[in-house]
Design a protein around this motif. Sequence first.
Motif, PDB file in Angstrom:
ATOM      1  N   GLN A  67       0.824  -1.203   0.000  1.00  0.00           N
ATOM      2  CA  GLN A  67       0.000   0.000   0.000  1.00  0.00           C
ATOM      3  C   GLN A  67       0.863   1.258   0.000  1.00  0.00           C
ATOM      4  OE1 GLN A  67      -2.864   0.415   3.172  1.00  0.00           O
ATOM      5  NE2 GLN A  67      -3.947   2.006   2.074  1.00  0.00           N
ATOM      6  N   GLU A  68       1.937   1.264   0.769  1.00  0.00           N
ATOM      7  CA  GLU A  68       2.843   2.409   0.776  1.00  0.00           C
ATOM      8  C   GLU A  68       3.474   2.608  -0.594  1.00  0.00           C
ATOM      9  OE1 GLU A  68       4.339   2.141   5.435  1.00  0.00           O
ATOM     10  OE2 GLU A  68       5.343   0.943   3.896  1.00  0.00           O
ATOM     11  N   PHE A  69       3.889   1.508  -1.225  1.00  0.00           N
ATOM     12  CA  PHE A  69       4.457   1.583  -2.568  1.00  0.00           C
ATOM     13  C   PHE A  69       3.453   2.192  -3.538  1.00  0.00           C
ATOM     14  CE2 PHE A  69       5.065   0.022  -6.827  1.00  0.00           C
ATOM     15  CZ  PHE A  69       6.427   0.164  -7.049  1.00  0.00           C
ATOM     16  N   LEU A  70       2.231   1.709  -3.500  1.00  0.00           N
ATOM     17  CA  LEU A  70       1.182   2.202  -4.394  1.00  0.00           C
ATOM     18  C   LEU A  70       0.994   3.711  -4.233  1.00  0.00           C
ATOM     19  CD1 LEU A  70      -1.158   1.626  -6.404  1.00  0.00           C
ATOM     20  CD2 LEU A  70      -2.595   1.183  -4.394  1.00  0.00           C
ATOM     21  N   LEU A  71       0.898   4.171  -2.991  1.00  0.00           N
ATOM     22  CA  LEU A  71       0.706   5.604  -2.737  1.00  0.00           C
ATOM     23  C   LEU A  71       1.894   6.427  -3.213  1.00  0.00           C
ATOM     24  CD1 LEU A  71      -0.932   5.404   0.803  1.00  0.00           C
ATOM     25  CD2 LEU A  71      -2.059   6.042  -1.354  1.00  0.00           C
ATOM     26  N   LEU A  73       4.051   5.603  -5.619  1.00  0.00           N
ATOM     27  CA  LEU A  73       4.058   5.548  -7.076  1.00  0.00           C
ATOM     28  C   LEU A  73       3.054   6.526  -7.668  1.00  0.00           C
ATOM     29  CD1 LEU A  73       5.091   3.762  -9.616  1.00  0.00           C
ATOM     30  CD2 LEU A  73       2.801   2.791  -9.450  1.00  0.00           C
ATOM     31  N   LYS A  74       1.854   6.516  -7.154  1.00  0.00           N
ATOM     32  CA  LYS A  74       0.782   7.352  -7.708  1.00  0.00           C
ATOM     33  C   LYS A  74       1.006   8.838  -7.425  1.00  0.00           C
ATOM     34  CE  LYS A  74      -1.428   3.955  -9.582  1.00  0.00           C
ATOM     35  NZ  LYS A  74      -1.536   3.824 -11.019  1.00  0.00           N
ATOM     36  N   ALA A  75       1.938   9.158  -6.527  1.00  0.00           N
ATOM     37  CA  ALA A  75       2.258  10.560  -6.238  1.00  0.00           C
ATOM     38  C   ALA A  75       3.125  11.190  -7.325  1.00  0.00           C
ATOM     39  CB  ALA A  75       2.956  10.666  -4.878  1.00  0.00           C
ATOM     40  N   TYR A  76       3.718  10.359  -8.191  1.00  0.00           N
ATOM     41  CA  TYR A  76       4.563  10.861  -9.274  1.00  0.00           C
ATOM     42  C   TYR A  76       3.747  10.918 -10.559  1.00  0.00           C
ATOM     43  CZ  TYR A  76       8.708  10.332  -6.379  1.00  0.00           C
ATOM     44  OH  TYR A  76       9.633  10.452  -5.382  1.00  0.00           O
ATOM     45  N   GLU A  77       3.604  12.118 -11.092  1.00  0.00           N
ATOM     46  CA  GLU A  77       2.810  12.308 -12.304  1.00  0.00           C
ATOM     47  C   GLU A  77       3.313  11.444 -13.456  1.00  0.00           C
ATOM     48  OE1 GLU A  77       1.625  15.937 -15.307  1.00  0.00           O
ATOM     49  OE2 GLU A  77       2.019  16.410 -13.206  1.00  0.00           O
ATOM     50  N   MET A  78       4.630  11.268 -13.561  1.00  0.00           N
ATOM     51  CA  MET A  78       5.192  10.493 -14.671  1.00  0.00           C
ATOM     52  C   MET A  78       4.965   8.991 -14.505  1.00  0.00           C
ATOM     53  SD  MET A  78       9.231  10.745 -13.850  1.00  0.00           S
ATOM     54  CE  MET A  78       9.949   9.836 -12.496  1.00  0.00           C
ATOM     55  N   LEU A  79       4.523   8.557 -13.316  1.00  0.00           N
ATOM     56  CA  LEU A  79       4.339   7.130 -13.046  1.00  0.00           C
ATOM     57  C   LEU A  79       2.888   6.743 -12.754  1.00  0.00           C
ATOM     58  CD1 LEU A  79       7.414   6.655 -10.671  1.00  0.00           C
ATOM     59  CD2 LEU A  79       7.299   6.175 -13.123  1.00  0.00           C
ATOM     60  N   GLU A  80       2.049   7.731 -12.520  1.00  0.00           N
ATOM     61  CA  GLU A  80       0.687   7.442 -12.063  1.00  0.00           C
ATOM     62  C   GLU A  80      -0.142   6.647 -13.074  1.00  0.00           C
ATOM     63  OE1 GLU A  80      -1.264  11.139 -11.220  1.00  0.00           O
ATOM     64  OE2 GLU A  80      -1.157  11.809 -13.295  1.00  0.00           O
ATOM     65  N   HIS A  81       0.270   6.653 -14.346  1.00  0.00           N
ATOM     66  CA  HIS A  81      -0.468   5.933 -15.389  1.00  0.00           C
ATOM     67  C   HIS A  81      -0.221   4.426 -15.375  1.00  0.00           C
ATOM     68  CE1 HIS A  81       3.502   6.228 -17.189  1.00  0.00           C
ATOM     69  NE2 HIS A  81       3.153   5.233 -17.982  1.00  0.00           N
ATOM     70  N   ILE A  82       0.819   3.975 -14.686  1.00  0.00           N
ATOM     71  CA  ILE A  82       1.172   2.552 -14.708  1.00  0.00           C
ATOM     72  C   ILE A  82       0.136   1.747 -13.931  1.00  0.00           C
ATOM     73  CG2 ILE A  82       2.901   0.816 -14.102  1.00  0.00           C
ATOM     74  CD1 ILE A  82       4.999   3.105 -14.223  1.00  0.00           C
ATOM     75  N   PRO A  83      -0.499   0.773 -14.560  1.00  0.00           N
ATOM     76  CA  PRO A  83      -1.463  -0.061 -13.831  1.00  0.00           C
ATOM     77  C   PRO A  83      -0.751  -0.898 -12.765  1.00  0.00           C
ATOM     78  CG  PRO A  83      -1.639  -0.380 -16.216  1.00  0.00           C
ATOM     79  CD  PRO A  83      -0.408   0.426 -15.974  1.00  0.00           C
ATOM     80  N   VAL A  84      -1.338  -0.909 -11.575  1.00  0.00           N
ATOM     81  CA  VAL A  84      -0.811  -1.710 -10.471  1.00  0.00           C
ATOM     82  C   VAL A  84      -1.876  -2.730 -10.094  1.00  0.00           C
ATOM     83  CG1 VAL A  84       0.031  -1.711  -8.095  1.00  0.00           C
ATOM     84  CG2 VAL A  84       0.607   0.200  -9.628  1.00  0.00           C
ATOM     85  N   GLY A 103      -5.696   3.781  -6.036  1.00  0.00           N
ATOM     86  CA  GLY A 103      -5.190   3.767  -7.403  1.00  0.00           C
ATOM     87  C   GLY A 103      -4.854   2.408  -7.985  1.00  0.00           C
ATOM     88  N   ALA A 104      -5.061   1.331  -7.236  1.00  0.00           N
ATOM     89  CA  ALA A 104      -4.802  -0.006  -7.786  1.00  0.00           C
ATOM     90  C   ALA A 104      -5.782  -0.286  -8.924  1.00  0.00           C
ATOM     91  CB  ALA A 104      -4.933  -1.074  -6.706  1.00  0.00           C
ATOM     92  N   SER A 105      -5.274  -0.882  -9.986  1.00  0.00           N
ATOM     93  CA  SER A 105      -6.111  -1.213 -11.148  1.00  0.00           C
ATOM     94  C   SER A 105      -6.856  -2.520 -10.980  1.00  0.00           C
ATOM     95  CB  SER A 105      -5.247  -1.311 -12.403  1.00  0.00           C
ATOM     96  OG  SER A 105      -4.610  -0.089 -12.640  1.00  0.00           O
TER      97      SER A 105
END
Length: 126
Positions: A67-71, A73-84, A103-105
Amino acid sequence: MGYTTIFHIDDDDDDIDFFAEAVNQLSASANCFSFTDAAAALEKLINGEMIPDAIFLDLNMPIINGQEFLLKLKAYEMLEHIPVIILSTSSDSYTIHKLKSDGASGFLTKPSGIKELVNLLRPYLI
């Protein structure tokens, strides 16, 4: 969906091997990069060293949990598009809802056999 470049982040070496075997059974063209350290994977992403099509992420890990990793990751605009896609033994409905709102897919419950894992991963790799 046909993801071809995949990060798999899990602190369990057996689960890493299990996942890699399932990916190999499904796709000869998929590249799976495995990490037992979520912080190291996050660093590669932030530095732009590697950008996968999707990330399969365990929840229960030391240092940085899923969960910490997900949060982070999603805080970076350049990475937020990556499906998790969360791949965990947990299947608590509150946790699943929370992760999806973070933000998990998707959320997959880890199976006990390779055949079941292949079937779970099939929609993501073919």
